[in-house]
Scaffold this motif. Structure first.
Motif, PDB file in Angstrom:
ATOM      1  N   LEU A   1     -38.908  43.870   6.689  1.00  0.00           N
ATOM      2  CA  LEU A   1     -37.933  42.833   6.272  1.00  0.00           C
ATOM      3  C   LEU A   1     -38.139  42.793   4.726  1.00  0.00           C
ATOM      4  O   LEU A   1     -37.572  41.892   4.141  1.00  0.00           O
ATOM      5  CB  LEU A   1     -38.717  41.558   6.748  1.00  0.00           C
ATOM      6  CG  LEU A   1     -38.690  41.172   8.344  1.00  0.00           C
ATOM      7  CD1 LEU A   1     -39.437  40.109   8.499  1.00  0.00           C
ATOM      8  CD2 LEU A   1     -37.421  41.375   8.922  1.00  0.00           C
TER       9      LEU A   1
ATOM     10  N   GLU B   1     -37.814  32.684   5.015  1.00  0.00           N
ATOM     11  CA  GLU B   1     -36.923  33.561   4.990  1.00  0.00           C
ATOM     12  C   GLU B   1     -36.788  34.448   5.859  1.00  0.00           C
ATOM     13  O   GLU B   1     -35.670  35.367   5.953  1.00  0.00           O
ATOM     14  CB  GLU B   1     -37.062  34.131   3.465  1.00  0.00           C
ATOM     15  CG  GLU B   1     -36.939  33.459   2.450  1.00  0.00           C
ATOM     16  CD  GLU B   1     -35.401  33.092   1.959  1.00  0.00           C
ATOM     17  OE1 GLU B   1     -34.652  33.819   2.301  1.00  0.00           O
ATOM     18  OE2 GLU B   1     -35.304  31.931   1.458  1.00  0.00           O
TER      19      GLU B   1
ATOM     20  N   HIS C   1     -34.453  48.872   8.071  1.00  0.00           N
ATOM     21  CA  HIS C   1     -34.978  47.841   7.417  1.00  0.00           C
ATOM     22  C   HIS C   1     -33.786  46.713   7.103  1.00  0.00           C
ATOM     23  O   HIS C   1     -32.736  47.280   7.432  1.00  0.00           O
ATOM     24  CB  HIS C   1     -35.511  48.043   5.822  1.00  0.00           C
ATOM     25  CG  HIS C   1     -36.450  49.315   6.213  1.00  0.00           C
ATOM     26  ND1 HIS C   1     -36.024  50.457   5.866  1.00  0.00           N
ATOM     27  CD2 HIS C   1     -38.124  49.170   6.309  1.00  0.00           C
ATOM     28  CE1 HIS C   1     -36.974  51.354   5.935  1.00  0.00           C
ATOM     29  NE2 HIS C   1     -38.406  50.666   6.244  1.00  0.00           N
ATOM     30  N   SER C   2     -34.021  45.192   6.872  1.00  0.00           N
ATOM     31  CA  SER C   2     -33.062  44.663   6.472  1.00  0.00           C
ATOM     32  C   SER C   2     -32.515  44.967   5.136  1.00  0.00           C
ATOM     33  O   SER C   2     -31.150  44.499   5.049  1.00  0.00           O
ATOM     34  CB  SER C   2     -33.727  43.126   6.130  1.00  0.00           C
ATOM     35  OG  SER C   2     -34.730  43.159   5.322  1.00  0.00           O
ATOM     36  N   PHE C   3     -32.670  45.574   4.162  1.00  0.00           N
ATOM     37  CA  PHE C   3     -32.406  45.786   3.077  1.00  0.00           C
ATOM     38  C   PHE C   3     -31.486  47.143   3.008  1.00  0.00           C
ATOM     39  O   PHE C   3     -30.870  47.386   2.188  1.00  0.00           O
ATOM     40  CB  PHE C   3     -33.234  46.050   2.006  1.00  0.00           C
ATOM     41  CG  PHE C   3     -34.616  46.754   2.242  1.00  0.00           C
ATOM     42  CD1 PHE C   3     -34.404  48.453   2.000  1.00  0.00           C
ATOM     43  CD2 PHE C   3     -36.036  46.378   2.809  1.00  0.00           C
ATOM     44  CE1 PHE C   3     -35.619  48.899   2.116  1.00  0.00           C
ATOM     45  CE2 PHE C   3     -36.711  47.267   2.935  1.00  0.00           C
ATOM     46  CZ  PHE C   3     -36.773  48.714   2.639  1.00  0.00           C
TER      47      PHE C   3
ATOM     48  N   THR D   1     -33.361  34.863   8.116  1.00  0.00           N
ATOM     49  CA  THR D   1     -32.181  35.607   7.487  1.00  0.00           C
ATOM     50  C   THR D   1     -32.418  36.981   7.104  1.00  0.00           C
ATOM     51  O   THR D   1     -31.592  37.863   7.804  1.00  0.00           O
ATOM     52  CB  THR D   1     -32.128  35.052   5.905  1.00  0.00           C
ATOM     53  OG1 THR D   1     -31.874  33.733   5.805  1.00  0.00           O
ATOM     54  CG2 THR D   1     -31.086  35.908   5.125  1.00  0.00           C
ATOM     55  N   GLN D   2     -33.648  37.385   6.956  1.00  0.00           N
ATOM     56  CA  GLN D   2     -34.064  38.886   6.926  1.00  0.00           C
ATOM     57  C   GLN D   2     -34.135  39.484   8.476  1.00  0.00           C
ATOM     58  O   GLN D   2     -33.732  40.849   8.565  1.00  0.00           O
ATOM     59  CB  GLN D   2     -35.283  39.011   6.110  1.00  0.00           C
ATOM     60  CG  GLN D   2     -35.459  38.734   4.926  1.00  0.00           C
ATOM     61  CD  GLN D   2     -34.292  39.165   3.938  1.00  0.00           C
ATOM     62  OE1 GLN D   2     -34.181  40.534   4.116  1.00  0.00           O
ATOM     63  NE2 GLN D   2     -33.621  38.486   3.149  1.00  0.00           N
ATOM     64  N   ARG D   3     -34.585  38.856   9.427  1.00  0.00           N
ATOM     65  CA  ARG D   3     -34.381  39.348  10.873  1.00  0.00           C
ATOM     66  C   ARG D   3     -32.883  39.622  11.269  1.00  0.00           C
ATOM     67  O   ARG D   3     -32.902  40.597  11.910  1.00  0.00           O
ATOM     68  CB  ARG D   3     -35.238  38.473  11.842  1.00  0.00           C
ATOM     69  CG  ARG D   3     -36.582  38.678  11.746  1.00  0.00           C
ATOM     70  CD  ARG D   3     -37.090  38.087  12.782  1.00  0.00           C
ATOM     71  NE  ARG D   3     -37.289  36.778  13.110  1.00  0.00           N
ATOM     72  CZ  ARG D   3     -37.587  35.861  12.389  1.00  0.00           C
ATOM     73  NH1 ARG D   3     -38.600  36.269  11.609  1.00  0.00           N
ATOM     74  NH2 ARG D   3     -37.564  34.484  12.258  1.00  0.00           N
TER      75      ARG D   3
ATOM     76  N   ASN E   1     -40.468  42.398  -2.168  1.00  0.00           N
ATOM     77  CA  ASN E   1     -39.855  40.963  -2.510  1.00  0.00           C
ATOM     78  C   ASN E   1     -40.317  40.320  -3.777  1.00  0.00           C
ATOM     79  O   ASN E   1     -41.593  40.046  -3.956  1.00  0.00           O
ATOM     80  CB  ASN E   1     -39.904  40.166  -1.398  1.00  0.00           C
ATOM     81  CG  ASN E   1     -38.800  39.084  -1.485  1.00  0.00           C
ATOM     82  OD1 ASN E   1     -38.972  38.317  -2.101  1.00  0.00           O
ATOM     83  ND2 ASN E   1     -37.778  38.965  -0.729  1.00  0.00           N
TER      84      ASN E   1
END
Length: 383
Positions: free
Chosen positions: A39, A284, A364-366, A287-289, A44
């Protein structure tokens, strides 16, 4: 310096000749398709700032724990964290360990007793196997995610006489294949037979479920599971682990779990980091999931369009593995991808069975769609 003993040098030479010699590497700055930071919490800046503010709020100026939890290291923050964990994960109690490895060897090394039986999935994590080696109970592996083979092994092994306990150990998301057992069937079987189910949720916490609290909780099975192991060094981006279970289990582990008793406790700022990460997960995490699940689906679609999908292990988790038999083959392709700017690790035998060597993609979420599309195209090219 004194030379390495010949027996040890021989073992190193054998591993090198098999192309399986492990070496440490420094962070490369490549596009991340390798870490467990699913995530992006570990990097972060907002979470980092929140953790720092919590340190100030609690007036934390102490660097180290100063001792084990049974001596001087059990600072008041442990109570806050374990209460938070028990409430969040709908468990009677929780006990924090320094790492997932410590939690697993501490649990498996002390809870199953002489005369008990432990049945574990053949793909179970090495820390669980190591814990069983410390135990006086007998351990038996069953075929991966096979309830029928588990039943057969128990029928052949357990007589039902005396006061022997039967423990069944699995993971909710397996670290190398990224797949999951049928937890509902497994729980139903254990409840009907009076067996004690232990589930390692290391790769599910933060990722799986509407609130990211793991598969057991998402399915409403937590009351029928004897123990859950949750770790904080993956999707939560910090460090440490906990065993979730009853008050009695917590008391027992405090008295008999050697990896808890005989090690220095986590320092206060690590405990603050875990508390902060759970708060951030609630704020958060959804959103990240969502971003992560979109990226997983996109990776699978792209891989199946190209040659890369031929040996892709079926998984709905962040772990997507492509089988490339042979240590040298999988290392070669990993290096080619690294040279192209992507960090994806080759998983070699004996970590996985010979012939099941693989590239293990951690999504990953990013990660961007462009990064995912490009790495799949390159993989297909090199395959």
């Amino acid at each position: 310096m004194i030379d390495l003993p010949k027996k040890l040098k021989k073992k190193l030479d054998e591993r090198a000749s098999n192309g399986a010699l492990r070496q440490l590497s420094v962070p490369s700055g490549l596009v991340d398709f390798s870490s467990n930071d699913y995530l992006g919490f570990a990097r972060n800046e907002i979470l980092f700032s929140k953790t720092f503010q919590l340190l100030l709020k609690h007036n934390i100026t102490q660097n180290g724990a100063t001792g084990s939890r049974l001596l001087t290291g059990n600072h008041s923050l442990y109570h806050d964290l374990e209460l938070k964990l028990a409430q969040t994960h709908n468990s009677e109690n929780a006990l924090v360990f320094n790492s997932g490895y410590d939690a697993n060897i501490g649990f498996l090394g002390s809870v199953p007793q002489r005369g008990d039986f432990v049945f574990y999935d053949e793909f179970i994590h090495a820390s669980i196997r190591d814990g069983l080696q410390m135990s006086h109970a007998k351990g038996y592996k069953f075929d991966h995610n096979s309830l029928s083979d588990l039943k057969e092994k128990i029928q052949k092994t357990v007589s039902g006489d005396g006061d022997s306990e039967v423990y069944i150990v699995t993971e909710s998301v397996f670290s190398m294949d990224g797949d999951s057992p049928d937890l509902k069937q497994l729980v139903s079987f254990c409840v009907s037979e009076g067996y004690r189910l232990v589930v390692d949720e290391a790769h599910a916490v933060g990722v799986m479920g509407k609130k990211g609290l793991g598969l057991v909780q998402e399915m409403g099975l937590e009351k029928d599971v004897f123990a859950r192991i949750v770790t904080f060094g993956k999707a939560l981006g910090v460090h440490g682990a906990a065993v979730l279970g009853s008050n009695g289990l917590r008391d027992y582990l405090i008295n008999f779990s050697r990896s808890l008793i005989y090690t220095t406790a986590l320092p206060p700022h690590d405990i603050i980091g875990i508390l902060s990460s759970y708060e951030f997960l609630a704020e958060e995490g959804a959103t990240q999931r969502t971003l992560l699940l979109e990226n997983i689906a996109y990776f699978k679609i792209q891989a199946k369009k190209l040659k890369a999908g031929v040996s892709l292990i079926d998984s709905s988790s962040a772990i997507q593995s492509v089988i490339i038999p042979g240590n040298e083959n999988v290392k070669r392709i990993s290096k080619q991808l690294n040279d192209d700017g992507f960090n994806v690790k080759a998983i070699l035998s004996p970590t996985v069975p010979e012939g099941k060597e693989r590239l293990r993609f951690c999504i990953h979420s990013f990660n961007s769609k462009e990064e995912i599309g490009l790495i799949v195209q390159l993989l297909a090219k090199y395959l």
